[in-house]
Motif scaffolding. Sequence first.
Motif, PDB file in Angstrom:
ATOM      1  N   UNK A 141       0.830  -1.209   0.000  1.00 15.71           N
ATOM      2  CA  UNK A 141       0.000   0.000   0.000  1.00 15.71           C
ATOM      3  C   UNK A 141       0.863   1.259   0.000  1.00 15.71           C
ATOM      4  N   UNK A 142       1.905   1.257   0.813  1.00 14.53           N
ATOM      5  CA  UNK A 142       2.809   2.416   0.836  1.00 14.53           C
ATOM      6  C   UNK A 142       3.548   2.570  -0.489  1.00 14.53           C
ATOM      7  N   UNK A 143       3.869   1.439  -1.116  1.00 14.72           N
ATOM      8  CA  UNK A 143       4.517   1.489  -2.421  1.00 14.72           C
ATOM      9  C   UNK A 143       3.596   2.143  -3.451  1.00 14.72           C
ATOM     10  N   UNK A 144       2.303   1.792  -3.413  1.00  9.88           N
ATOM     11  CA  UNK A 144       1.351   2.376  -4.357  1.00  9.88           C
ATOM     12  C   UNK A 144       1.167   3.867  -4.087  1.00  9.88           C
ATOM     13  N   UNK A 145       1.158   4.275  -2.829  1.00 11.99           N
ATOM     14  CA  UNK A 145       1.025   5.693  -2.498  1.00 11.99           C
ATOM     15  C   UNK A 145       2.202   6.505  -3.013  1.00 11.99           C
ATOM     16  N   UNK A 146       3.383   5.888  -3.056  1.00 10.67           N
ATOM     17  CA  UNK A 146       4.574   6.603  -3.524  1.00 10.67           C
ATOM     18  C   UNK A 146       4.478   6.980  -4.992  1.00 10.67           C
ATOM     19  N   UNK A 147       3.596   6.325  -5.762  1.00  8.26           N
ATOM     20  CA  UNK A 147       3.477   6.643  -7.187  1.00  8.26           C
ATOM     21  C   UNK A 147       2.894   8.028  -7.426  1.00  8.26           C
ATOM     22  N   UNK A 148       2.196   8.606  -6.428  1.00  9.28           N
ATOM     23  CA  UNK A 148       1.685   9.969  -6.563  1.00  9.28           C
ATOM     24  C   UNK A 148       2.813  11.002  -6.535  1.00  9.28           C
ATOM     25  N   UNK A 163      -3.763   2.169  -5.906  1.00 12.79           N
ATOM     26  CA  UNK A 163      -3.877   2.501  -4.485  1.00 12.79           C
ATOM     27  C   UNK A 163      -5.121   1.870  -3.875  1.00 12.79           C
ATOM     28  N   UNK A 164      -6.213   1.836  -4.618  1.00 16.98           N
ATOM     29  CA  UNK A 164      -7.423   1.178  -4.122  1.00 16.98           C
ATOM     30  C   UNK A 164      -7.204  -0.322  -3.981  1.00 16.98           C
ATOM     31  N   UNK A 165      -6.499  -0.920  -4.944  1.00 16.21           N
ATOM     32  CA  UNK A 165      -6.237  -2.357  -4.895  1.00 16.21           C
ATOM     33  C   UNK A 165      -5.417  -2.708  -3.657  1.00 16.21           C
ATOM     34  N   UNK A 166      -4.362  -1.957  -3.402  1.00 16.42           N
ATOM     35  CA  UNK A 166      -3.516  -2.257  -2.242  1.00 16.42           C
ATOM     36  C   UNK A 166      -4.244  -1.974  -0.924  1.00 16.42           C
TER      37      UNK A 166
END
Length: 472
Positions: free
Chosen positions: A51-58, A154-157
């Motif tokens: 989840x934190x990895x996906x947030x970093x894409x922003x 981000x929703x998926x994670x």
Amino acid sequence: MRKLLILMFLVSLVGTLSAQVTLDSCRHMALRNNKQMSIEQLKIEQAVYQRKQAQAAYKPSIDFAGTYINNGRQISLIDIKDITPSQFFNPATGNYDFVLDGLPDVGLSVDGKIVNAATQKVKDALTFDSRNVFAAGILVTQPIYMGGKIKAMNQITKYAEEIAHLLHDRKAEDVIYSVDQAYWLVVSLKAKERLAESFVELVTSLDNDVKKMLEQGVATRATLLSVDVKVNEANVALTKVRNGLVLSRMALAQLCGEPLDEPMILADENRTDLGVDMYPREIDMRQVYNRRNDYNALSLGVKVYDEKAKVARSEMLPTIAAMGSVFATNPHVYNGFKREFGVNYALGAVIKIPLWHWGGLSNKYKAALVDAKIKHLEMEEAKEKIELQVTQANFKYQEAYKTYEMTKSNLVKADENLRVAQLGFREGMATSDDVLTAQTAWLQAHSEKIDAEIDLMMCDVYLSKVTGNMKY
């Protein structure tokens, strides 16, 4: 001395009490030591990292790149043959002489032509030392619009993290149910051990009475043999129960993560009556669906596949990203390839618009939509199976409750039947076979009551599990 003995007795008593393990203690030990629970906990941590990895894409990404190249030769932009001095015919000497433009001779010869200083200077100016090349840069990339892919990921994670927690709780329920089964099995076998010991005492007492009667000539040898057989059967049954009790203790210890060679003394194993006070209950299936961890996990799984379809759709949409970089090279490409670092920067944007992929991207999106529809159907099927499972568990609980109520009534009748048979035997109104029959019925009634108590408890635990009401 007396005080010392009292102290030693109290210490041993405290040790005995502290060695008793309650059902809650067994549950806690099993949850703490179970390897599958540890795996589920690690999966939760993994989901948090994803989840934190996906947030970093922003956020903008910053990358450094460096390189070094060793070339065998230098770069020259002109052939020296093309800049050698021109020749003209000198009538005074009758030879062809070079035009030296008044510059001194440098002592070099190219194809018989003398190279002067001016020629060499031009040659040096157009030759660069590229044998050792260094380059380094920092690149910053900021996504602006990725077709909705970043938001969907981000929703998926986020859903994946919630699913990991739900599956962790589901596994905990499975572990607790297994522990409860093993715990109450030990309790029931301990009760059956006491029952078997009581039965051995009954048939042994009858055997002694028959022996006395045989000595007095009021009983036959055949009667004594039949009673002896019953005594042997009772002792064999007692041995089996004791062996089963030892194995069941080891099974419980294994579930709790305790040493197998150290027997666990349970707090409920010496209770003569478990005091079961349960009754059938009403079930609201809407609340069951809200409480079931596996159903909620499946529901979130459907949302995950909906988001995966959005990810597939994003590949059909334009993407925009801003970029900037600062880089340095050696030789200095902006100042005559001098042996020094030259720094520069660049700013820009990247736009990617899919135009034609022969239906590859659209078919990928359609396949993702089909996956999402499949998950929706699987959730509907699971909903029907859960309702069936709950209904079956409730029927089984009601049957266990009725069975338990009947065993209590049968137990009273069996006790009275045994009392009457023993009294009639002493007064000569009943035979030893009548007593053996009454004793067997008494044993069966008590055994059925123990089984009914344990079965009702396990049905209650299972019903709590399938309805999402299990507390731990």
